[in-house]
Design an enzyme around this catalytic site. Structure first.
Site, PDB file in Angstrom:
ATOM      1  N   THR A  64      10.113  44.073   6.652  1.00  0.00           N
ATOM      2  CA  THR A  64       8.875  43.777   7.376  1.00  0.00           C
ATOM      3  C   THR A  64       8.142  42.572   6.788  1.00  0.00           C
ATOM      4  O   THR A  64       7.445  41.872   7.506  1.00  0.00           O
ATOM      5  CB  THR A  64       7.941  45.001   7.335  1.00  0.00           C
ATOM      6  N   THR A  65       8.321  42.325   5.483  1.00  0.00           N
ATOM      7  CA  THR A  65       7.670  41.159   4.869  1.00  0.00           C
ATOM      8  C   THR A  65       8.423  39.895   5.270  1.00  0.00           C
ATOM      9  O   THR A  65       7.828  38.898   5.678  1.00  0.00           O
ATOM     10  CB  THR A  65       7.670  41.298   3.325  1.00  0.00           C
ATOM     11  N   ASP A 118       4.571  47.050   0.930  1.00  0.00           N
ATOM     12  CA  ASP A 118       5.292  47.144   2.200  1.00  0.00           C
ATOM     13  C   ASP A 118       4.610  46.254   3.239  1.00  0.00           C
ATOM     14  O   ASP A 118       3.437  46.449   3.555  1.00  0.00           O
ATOM     15  CB  ASP A 118       5.272  48.617   2.633  1.00  0.00           C
ATOM     16  N   ASP A 178      11.346  53.726   3.783  1.00  0.00           N
ATOM     17  CA  ASP A 178      12.110  52.489   4.024  1.00  0.00           C
ATOM     18  C   ASP A 178      13.580  52.683   3.676  1.00  0.00           C
ATOM     19  O   ASP A 178      14.470  52.253   4.410  1.00  0.00           O
ATOM     20  CB  ASP A 178      11.545  51.335   3.165  1.00  0.00           C
TER      21      ASP A 178
END
Length: 540
Positions: free
Chosen positions: A107-108, A74, A405
């Site tokens: 988020t990446t 994550d 998520d």
């Protein structure tokens, strides 16, 4: 008067100037050098996180100062646990954190995109374009990309009767996580949990009603959704019944102990009679407390504090099962689920403040003595708990982050139910649209537009690279197909199935998440490009 940062002096013509203090103790970067240093730091961080993008992305192992190990895929978690010293690195960490807070997924991607934009900005700076012109060009390009996303977005049916589309979106999110062995089951759990607590009319989901509880042991496939509350506690006495039906719960935040003066006190017991009297008094008080709970009609006492063995024994004698040391958040969740009121004093306890539950039972795990309490069939069925199982602490912690998520993505779809196709398809489509727009511009901004279009391609490139495909070949083929067939559904075939139509693979992402990624990354890049002077203490 404000104190000056140095000494005030005048030259021979009487012109004032300030000699700054501690100049020798400070480092200073100015102009393009400062911007280049920032870009280098941001690129470095983006390159670390780039390899964990997509379903074939690799995990990172983070070891904290006290030896605690976290294995995660994550982006936000990796960024949070990375000990970043560089000030621009810290901004990148906040960027992935804000994407996590707002959407929960992507988020990446947002960090990879910001790194790519800064990389492109570097080559534009080398051509002699002013950083402000680059920043403004990026802003216009981002607006163009977001507008284009609106045109390629598809409406998406969200209803309790047809869960399949939502499950597919959750599966896309979970595809890159550690749980992808059983990600169909995890996606169903996430969708069921959100739909149970969602208010579809208001398009709102209250996350406080969904509790994620981890228990090490068992397989990941044993993860289940409990329509009620799971508390990691057991009955206070081993002889109390382990299954209770049609329960009335008294939820107490007052301790089961005899009253003591609040101030410091000293009690002198001088004879055996006094001691006996004291003991009788305590016992009488305990009996009175138990009686008050029983008179209210309670069949189970849930207590935030502990009680000693004597109280425990009396509760057993009076056949009043009890649970002790239940934490604050759990107490609140039990109160919401059972419709009970939290009672701070025994005197205030009455039958209308009791909660109701259909079944309260103890779950036991494996051969260990591990037990948990499950409170089911509650009055307010909207409180749910996801009980996560896994081989070790790291697996359950990562599964918990993955399910969080998935919950966030399903929530953002309930709020705004339009979708785009994943696998880099939306980014390639935006990249082509921004490049087309660049050809219409006659001003200097066209360079920034082209650079933005190249930066957007970094996501499909990273996906192809992580999947073991040839990145440039894959990207050029996809761009050609999207252009000739005028379809925005072609993305990187990460699973190597030979078909790159994301619509058929059901790789779906929420439009809100994609928009947010582009907007947040562009805002950060604009901010970094506008910094041209950095002062730091020399020992920094």
């Amino acid at each position: 008067m404000m104190s000056l940062p140095g000494t005030f002096a005048c030259d021979e013509y009487g012109r004032p100037f300030i000699v700054l203090r501690d100049q020798e103790n400070q480092k200073r970067l100015t102009g393009n050098e400062a911007i280049k240093s920032h870009i280098l730091a941001a690129k470095q961080i983006a390159s670390i996180i780039r390899s964990s993008l997509g379903p074939k992305g690799l995990d990172k192992m983070m070891v904290s100062g006290d030896g605690e190990v976290t294995v995660t895929n994550d982006g936000a978690t990796i960024m949070k646990l990375m000990d970043v010293d560089h000030e621009i690195g810290k901004l990148m960490v906040q960027l992935s954190q804000s994407q996590d807070d707002e959407i929960g997924d992507g988020t990446t991607g947002v960090v990879v995109l910001a790194g790519a934009l800064l990389e492109q900005a570097e080559s534009l700076l080398d051509r002699g374009i002013h950083p402000i012109r680059i920043a403004d060009g990026f802003e216009l390009a981002a607006q163009c990309a977001v507008k284009h996303l609106d045109t390629i977005a598809h409406p998406f049916p969200v209803s309790c009767d047809n869960k399949e589309p939502l499950i597919r979106v959750a599966m896309t999110t979970l595809g890159s996580k550690i749980v992808n062995k059983c990600h169909r089951q995890m996606a169903e759990i996430a969708v069921d949990a959100v739909l149970t607590v969602a208010d579809l009319e208001k398009k709102d989901v209250n996350f406080e009603l969904i509790k994620l509880e981890c228990k090490v042991g068992g397989r990941m496939e044993d993860t289940c959704l409990v329509k009620g509350v799971v508390v990691d506690k057991t009955m206070s006495h081993s002889q109390m019944p382990t299954v209770l039906k049609d329960v009335k719960l008294a939820i107490l935040t007052c301790p089961f102990e005899p009253p003591k003066p609040k101030t410091k006190h000293k009690l002198d017991v001088t004879s055996a009679d006094d001691y006996r009297k004291l003991r009788e008094y305590e016992q009488e008080k305990f009996l009175q407390m138990v009686k008050q709970v029983k008179d209210a009609g309670a069949t189970l006492a849930i207590c935030q504090w502990g009680f000693d063995d004597e109280a425990n024994h009396l509760l057993l004698q009076q056949q009043l099962p009890a649970v002790r040391w239940v934490g604050g958040p759990e107490i609140e969740l039990i109160a919401i689920a059972t419709g009970g009121r939290i009672v701070p004093r025994f005197e205030e306890l009455s039958s209308d403040k009791l909660g109701t539950a259909g079944v309260v039972r103890e779950l036991s795990f494996g051969t260990t003595k591990d037990k948990m309490l499950v409170i089911e069939d509650c009055l307010n069925t909207r409180a749910v708990t996801v009980l996560i199982r896994g081989g070790n602490q790291m697996v359950t912690a990562e599964a918990k982050r993955s399910i969080h998520d998935a919950l966030c993505v399903v929530r953002s779809l309930i709020r705004d139910s339009r979708i785009v196709y994943g696998g880099g398809a939306a980014e390639i489509s935006c990249s082509l649209a921004v490049a087309r727009e660049a050809d219409q511009l006659s001003t200097l901004e066209q360079y920034a537009f082209r650079a933005f279009s190249v930066a957007l391609e970094s996501i499909p490139l990273a996906l192809a690279e992580n999947s073991g495909l040839s990145p440039i070949e894959t990207l050029s083929e996809l761009k050609a197909r999207q252009g000739t067939e005028n379809s925005s559904t072609f993305g990187v075939d990460c699973m190597l199935t030979g078909n790159s139509d994301m619509k058929e693979h059901h790789v779906i992402e929420s439009l809100h998440s994609k928009k947010q990624q582009i907007v947040l990354a562009t805002q950060l890049v604009k901010m970094i490009l506008k910094i041209d002077d950095v002062r730091t203490p020399a020992d920094h």
